[in-house]
Design an enzyme around this catalytic site. Structure first.
Site, short mmCIF file in Angstrom:
data_model
loop_
_atom_site.label_atom_id
_atom_site.label_comp_id
_atom_site.label_asym_id
_atom_site.label_seq_id
_atom_site.Cartn_x
_atom_site.Cartn_y
_atom_site.Cartn_z
N GLU A 78 -42.30 30.27 59.73
CA GLU A 78 -43.44 29.50 60.22
C GLU A 78 -43.41 28.15 59.47
O GLU A 78 -43.40 28.13 58.25
CB GLU A 78 -44.75 30.24 59.94
CG GLU A 78 -44.83 31.57 60.65
CD GLU A 78 -45.86 32.52 60.04
OE1 GLU A 78 -46.39 33.36 60.78
OE2 GLU A 78 -46.11 32.40 58.82
N TYR A 196 -50.78 28.60 47.83
CA TYR A 196 -50.83 28.60 49.29
C TYR A 196 -52.14 27.99 49.78
O TYR A 196 -52.15 27.20 50.73
CB TYR A 196 -50.68 30.03 49.82
CG TYR A 196 -49.27 30.39 50.21
CD1 TYR A 196 -48.88 30.44 51.54
CD2 TYR A 196 -48.31 30.69 49.25
CE1 TYR A 196 -47.59 30.79 51.90
CE2 TYR A 196 -47.02 31.03 49.60
CZ TYR A 196 -46.67 31.08 50.93
OH TYR A 196 -45.37 31.41 51.30
#
Length: 567
Positions: A78, A196
Site C-alpha cells: 500500500e 505510523y
C-alpha cells in the site's frame, strides 16, 4: 527547497571513477542505491556489482507464476502520495511498455483514472457487511492515542501496544482496521505504532475506506522491479545471482571502521574480494521474507526456523562492533513475527459472482475491485483478502482472476476447517475463506476444483515491528564508517516507519549521499504531523466526525492534546 533539491544535479564527487561499489542483496534498497550512485553520484555502472544469493531479484517485492502453475504473491504494498524518495527514483525509470513514459507517470495515470476506495472493508457472519465507517473510539482511547502522539520515543522504550493501551482498545474498529491494514499485533512495538500515526496522520480521515492509498498497475515485481533492473543493466550494473555473502572483514581503529574484504560463496565455491577505503559496501541487514516456504493445493508450507543466511550475515557483522546493531532482537521470536498468506488463481470461475455480491464491482472491469483488503472480523485466523485491480500480472489472461489472502494467527484453529492455519493445505485454506464469504455446497466444490492455491509461510514477516530500543538497529552509516552502509527495513531512520517501500529507498538515498558526501539533500519526510489542518482533521476522525461547535471543538482538541495552556 525540497523540489529544488530534487531537481538539482549534484556535482561529480572527486575520485568517483576510482571507486567500486559492492551491494549485498538485490532488494529494492540495493537496486535503489545503485540507481542513486549512477544518477546522483556520477558512478559508472560498470563499477557497481550486486550480489544476490537467489536466481531472482527484488527481495520482498515479488510476484511470479503463470496460468498453468498458479500465480504467487507473498504480500502487497500500500503506497501513498508522499513517498518522496520512491517517486524521485521512479520518476526517472521508464516503463517496460513505453520508454517515453516513466513508472511514476504510469502510477499517477492509473491512480487518477482509478482512485482507490474500499468497496466493503469488513465482513462477518459469512459475508455480512460490517459498519466500519467510524473508528469506534471512546474518550479514554482518544486520550491514550493523544498521549502516544505526544510521547518521546526514548520514554516509551520497548513498550508493546498491549502494554500501552487498555485492553478494550484492542476491541475497537480502529485496532481491527489498523491490525489488518499494517499487520500489527498487540505484542509489537508501540514506538512503531507512534511513527505510523505521525507519518500518516494525513491519511487517517480516509482510513475506514482506504482512500488516498495508491496501487501500481500490476504486482510490485512487474511494475517496479523489472523496469528498475532493466535500467540498471542498461547502465552497466552487474547483478551476480547465486552468490552468497557470508561475512565482511572490517578493520576498526578507534572510531574509524573500514571494510577490507568480502567473503562469498559462488556456486558452492568460497571466494574473497579485497576492498579498500575507496570502495563502498552496502548491505541489506535482515529480511522480512527470509526462510519463506511455499505449499500447494494438497500440501501445507513448512515453517523454517533455522537461522537464515541473511540474518547470519548481519549476526557475523554485528559481533564486530555494537554500532552494527543487535539482530537477535528481531529474528529470535518467530512465534511473534510469522504469519501466512496464500494466492489463489481462478480461471473462468464463479468466484467473480461472489466478489460482485460483496463489492458491487465487476472483477473484469480493469478497475480496483475490493479497493484494498476486506477483513473478516469473526475469522479465528484473523483473515483478510483482496482482489486487486485485474490483471494483477502482466502475463495474466483476461478470463483469469488472482486473489490474495492472509491470516495473522496461523496457530489458531479455523472456524470451518478445524485445523491450525499453518497445518492446512492450499485447498483447505480456500475452503475456509469461501466459508466466510458465505459459499458452501456444490458451489464451494466447483470453485475449489477450479482453483490453484499456493500458500506462503513467512517466519519473519513482521520482525521489523518487534519492540526495540536505541542501538538495536544500526544507523544507515554507522558512526565512524568510512565505506560501509546498511540498507532496508532494519536500519534506524529518524521519523520514518518500516514495512514500506519508502523506508528502503530512503535508506539507499541516505547511504549514497552521505558516503559520497554529495552536495544534495535527502528530501524531508512529509511533515503532516506539524500541519494543524491534518491534526484537526485527524482529531475529528477520532471523535467519529461528530458535529461539534467551533469553540467547543477547539477547546476540547487543545485540552485532549495537553495544549490547554494556550486557552
Amino acid at each position: 527547497m525540497g523540489s529544488y533539491q530534487l531537481k538539482y544535479h549534484a556535482k561529480k564527487p572527486e575520485g568517483i571513477e576510482n571507486k567500486k561499489e559492492y551491494l549485498v542483496g538485490s532488494g529494492i534498497a540495493t537496486l535503489a542505491a545503485a540507481f542513486f550512485l549512477i544518477r546522483d553520484g556520477h558512478m559508472d555502472g560498470k563499477n557497481i556489482t550486486i550480489f544476490e544469493r537467489k536466481n531472482v531479484n527484488g527481495g520482498a517485492l515479488d510476484g511470479a507464476g503463470n496460468l498453468e502453475d498458479g500465480y504467487i504473491i507473498r504480500g502487497g504494498r500500500e503506497m501513498e502520495e508522499h513517498y518522496e524518495c520512491t517517486w524521485d527514483l521512479f520518476g526517472d525509470i521508464p516503463t517496460l511498455e513505453n520508454p517515453e513514459r516513466t513508472v511514476l507517470d504510469d502510477m499517477k495515470e492509473i491512480n487518477d483514472w482509478d482512485p482507490n476506495v474500499s468497496a466493503n472493508r469488513v465482513i462477518q457472519n459469512r459475508g455480512e457487511r460490517v459498519d466500519a465507517s467510524t473508528l469506534g473510539l471512546k474518550d479514554h482511547h482518544i486520550k491514550q492515542l493523544t498521549k502516544l502522539f505526544l510521547a518521546k520515543e526514548e520514554d516509551l522504550g520497548d513498550l508493546t501496544v498491549e502494554q500501552f493501551f487498555t485492553p478494550d482498545y484492542l476491541e475497537t474498529n480502529m485496532w481491527l482496521l489498523w491490525r489488518s491494514m499494517f499487520a500489527f499485533q498487540p505484542w509489537h512495538s508501540v514506538v512503531e505504532m507512534k511513527r505510523y500515526m505521525e507519518r500518516f496522520i494525513h491519511l487517517l480521515p480516509g482510513m475506514t475506506e482506504l482512500r488516498n492509498i495508491l496501487f501500481s498497475r500490476y504486482n510490485q515485481y512487474d511494475s517496479f522491479v523489472l523496469p528498475l533492473v532493466k535500467w540498471l543493466e542498461e547502465h552497466g550494473v552487474k547483478i551476480q545471482n547465486n552468490t552468497l555473502v557470508t561475512d565482511l572483514d572490517i578493520e576498526i581503529n578507534g572510531k574509524e571502521k573500514v571494510v577490507t574484504g568480502i567473503h562469498l560463496v559462488i556456486d558452492g565455491k568460497e571466494e574473497y574480494i579485497k576492498t579498500t577505503k575507496d570502495d563502498l559496501v552496502f548491505v541489506i541487514n535482515g529480511s522480512m521474507t527470509e526462510n519463506s516456504t511455499l505449499g500447494s493445493n494438497d500440501k501445507a508450507p513448512e515453517l523454517n526456523t533455522e537461522l537464515g543466511p541473511v540474518w547470519r550475515l548481519w549476526k557475523n557483522i554485528a559481533e564486530k562492533d555494537p554500532a552494527f546493531g543487535r539482530p537477535e532482537v528481531f529474528y529470535k521470536n518467530i512465534d511473534k513475527t510469522k504469519w501466512e498468506s496464500f494466492t489463489v488463481t481462478f480461471k473462468d470461475s464463479k468466484i467473480a459472482d461472489i466478489i460482485r455480491k460483496l463489492t458491487n464491482r465487476d472483477p473484469y472491469s480493469g478497475r480496483v475491485v475490493t479497493g484494498g483488503i476486506i477483513t473478516i472480523k469473526d475469522s479465528n485466523w484473523g483473515m483478510s483478502f483482496t482482489l486487486s485491480r485485474q490483471p494483477h500480472f502482466a502475463n495474466q489472461p483476461d478470463d483469469v482472476l488472482v486473489l490474495w489472502a492472509y491470516g495473522l494467527f496461523a496457530d489458531n484453529e479455523g472456524d470451518y476447517i478445524k485445523k491450525k492455519m499453518s497445518e492446512c493445505t492450499g485447498e483447505e485454506l480456500l475452503r475456509e475463506l469461501l466459508y466466510h464469504m458465505g459459499v458452501d455446497g456444490d458451489l464451494m466444490e466447483e470453485i475449489v476444483n477450479d482453483a490453484i492455491v499456493i500458500p506462503a509461510m513467512m517466519p519473519h514477516i513482521t520482525s521489523q515491528f518487534m519492540p526495540r530500543v536505541k542501538g538495536d538497529r544500526p544507523e544507515v552509516v554507522p558512526e565512524g564508517s568510512v565505506n560501509l552502509a546498511f540498507l532496508g527495513q532494519f536500519v534506524e531512520i529518524e521519523g520514518d516507519c518500516v514495512f514500506t517501500v519508502e523506508y528502503s529507498v530512503r535508506s539507499a538515498m541516505i547511504a549514497v549521499y552521505k558516503l559520497l558526501n554529495l552536495d544534495k539533500q535527502v528530501p524531508e519526510i512529509y511533515p503532516s504531523k506539524y500541519d494543524i489542518r491534518h491534526v484537526v482533521n485527524a482529531t475529528k476522525t477520532l471523535y467519529g466526525n461528530k458535529p461539534l461547535p467551533g469553540e467547543f471543538f477547539v477547546k476540547k482538541l487543545l485540552k485532549d492534546t495537553s495544549l490547554d495552556g494556550l486557552l
